[in-house]
Motif scaffolding. Sequence first.
Motif, short mmCIF file in Angstrom:
data_model
loop_
_atom_site.label_atom_id
_atom_site.label_comp_id
_atom_site.label_asym_id
_atom_site.label_seq_id
_atom_site.Cartn_x
_atom_site.Cartn_y
_atom_site.Cartn_z
N GLU A 84 -9.50 -1.15 -37.33
CA GLU A 84 -7.78 -0.79 -36.58
C GLU A 84 -8.05 0.63 -36.39
N LEU A 85 -9.01 1.63 -37.27
CA LEU A 85 -8.55 3.01 -36.54
C LEU A 85 -9.88 3.20 -34.97
N VAL A 86 -10.83 2.03 -34.90
CA VAL A 86 -12.07 2.46 -33.46
C VAL A 86 -11.41 1.71 -32.63
N PRO A 87 -11.17 1.90 -31.33
CA PRO A 87 -10.06 0.43 -30.97
C PRO A 87 -11.05 -0.33 -30.17
N SER A 88 -10.50 -1.69 -30.12
CA SER A 88 -10.66 -2.62 -30.53
C SER A 88 -12.35 -2.93 -29.40
N ASP A 89 -11.43 -2.34 -28.23
CA ASP A 89 -12.70 -2.10 -26.76
C ASP A 89 -13.90 -1.24 -26.66
N ALA A 90 -13.87 -0.50 -27.63
CA ALA A 90 -15.02 0.49 -27.71
C ALA A 90 -15.85 -0.11 -27.48
N ARG A 91 -17.08 1.02 -27.12
CA ARG A 91 -18.93 0.97 -27.07
C ARG A 91 -18.99 1.57 -27.70
N VAL A 92 -19.75 1.51 -28.32
CA VAL A 92 -18.97 3.21 -29.71
C VAL A 92 -21.14 3.29 -30.73
N LEU A 93 -21.02 4.39 -30.47
CA LEU A 93 -22.58 5.10 -30.82
C LEU A 93 -22.32 5.76 -32.23
N ILE A 94 -23.09 4.87 -33.00
CA ILE A 94 -22.92 5.55 -34.28
C ILE A 94 -23.98 6.72 -34.34
N LEU A 95 -23.55 8.06 -34.91
CA LEU A 95 -24.68 8.94 -35.33
C LEU A 95 -24.63 8.93 -37.21
N TYR A 96 -25.49 9.51 -37.53
CA TYR A 96 -26.23 9.78 -38.71
C TYR A 96 -27.19 10.32 -38.86
N VAL A 143 -21.72 -1.96 -30.25
CA VAL A 143 -22.31 -0.58 -31.17
C VAL A 143 -24.08 -0.14 -30.86
N ARG A 144 -24.19 0.98 -31.22
CA ARG A 144 -25.60 1.48 -30.68
C ARG A 144 -25.60 2.23 -32.60
N GLU A 145 -26.89 2.71 -32.79
CA GLU A 145 -26.88 4.25 -33.36
C GLU A 145 -28.01 5.02 -32.63
#
Length: 385
Positions: A24-36, A59-61
């Motif tokens: 729920e916290l991340v917008p449903s249409d977001a194009r996300v980059l996970i950084l770690y 989702v990309r990393e």
Amino acid sequence: MQNFEFYNPTKIVFGTETISRLAELVPSDARVLILYGGSSAQKNGTLDEVKSALGARTVREFGGIEPNPTYETLMRAVEQIRSEKLDFLLAVGGGSVIDGTKFVATAVNFNGDPWEILLTHGQNVEGALPFGSVLTLPATGSEMNCGAVITRSETQTKLAFLSPHVFPRFSVLDPSKTYTLPRRQIANGVVDAFVHTVEQYLTYPVGGMVQDRFAEGLLQTLIEIGPKALETPEDADVRANLMWVATMALNGLIGAGVPQDWATHMIGHELTAAHGIDHARTLAIVLPSLLNVQREQKRDKLLQYAARVWQIDSGTEDQRIDEAIRRTAQFFESLGVKTRLADYELGTEAIDNIVAQLEVHGMTKLGEHKDITPAVSRTILEGAR
Ligand code: NZQ
Ligand code: ZN
């Protein structure tokens, strides 16, 4: 008390099994980059949990953000975001990953050379990509503040920036994610949070009763739970309290309306940049000596600290101050964090270099009175040998 504005928009989602809330916290249409960072988030399953909570989103990393995150690495993430047209960042890690994400968020659409963000300490930041964080290491408070510290490895320069644009939209704090932390990182976290509190508390009195009592409560909590966090690593209550105390130590609350010091941090950043010493360990080296050197300017607060935090109420004023400083250093040592330069095999040559670097970086008027000149920094470092 001094005038102040207090603003903190970061939503905190705290507790076990909360990573699923990313749905729920991340917008449903977001194009996300996970950084770690390195491999910890992969090994302990956090990364998989995060990806599963993000469901069908694009989702990309981007992995490999190092402790003391470097400009050079982070600019590769900036390129990836531009080329893949990503629009939401999710940091999964400790302070380094969150700080790195803050820099990336501002650099992506920055007009000009992004290193300028650091050179101006964030004053020229006009916007940032939205981002959230999943915290895996309680220490820096980066999960609920608008600061970041970035290193340019090319020049061994470690600089901080602040901008209201880089408050995380949200941070997920699941204390059970800290169980896999090595002892060294837990000890570092306790010391870092302790010194953050001290840098905002141990200056001079301005009648900030709420801030003082809050700060003393955080320090006493750290003294109580620090050793337990090492002895019983999977004690859920201890880890929950450690996570929350570290967040509260640097989310702006205790620093509002009171003078702040930060000289220990600025000198410490040079020790990390030049010698690769863990951030918290540099603070453990600098702080006891700084308190000793600045004892006149800090006298009233040092006596308050001695009485209220360490319950020292006998002896002359100077004896009480000496004892409070001794107990501070002893507390760090009891956690396995060494407090002398010699423990890190550093001597006179290193001191010369650190003082020179402080000058290069304009760190020539440090402390709540701006009276820590390079000469005073030298005295502080000499006192820490
Ligand atoms: O890279 P991975 O493999 O993830 O391993 C990390 C890293 O090696 C590991 N780690 C993190 N979570 C773990 C874990 N290992 C096992 N289990 C987990 N759950 O811990 C190592 C250290 O991580 P790092 O993020 O570097 O530590 P920390 O949170 O102490 O951050 C230090 C950085 O924050 C800056 C420091 O200067 C330093 O660069 N600071 C940021 C501040 C801020 N933004 O407000 C304030 C602070 O004063 C500080 O300056
Ligand atoms: Zn710190």
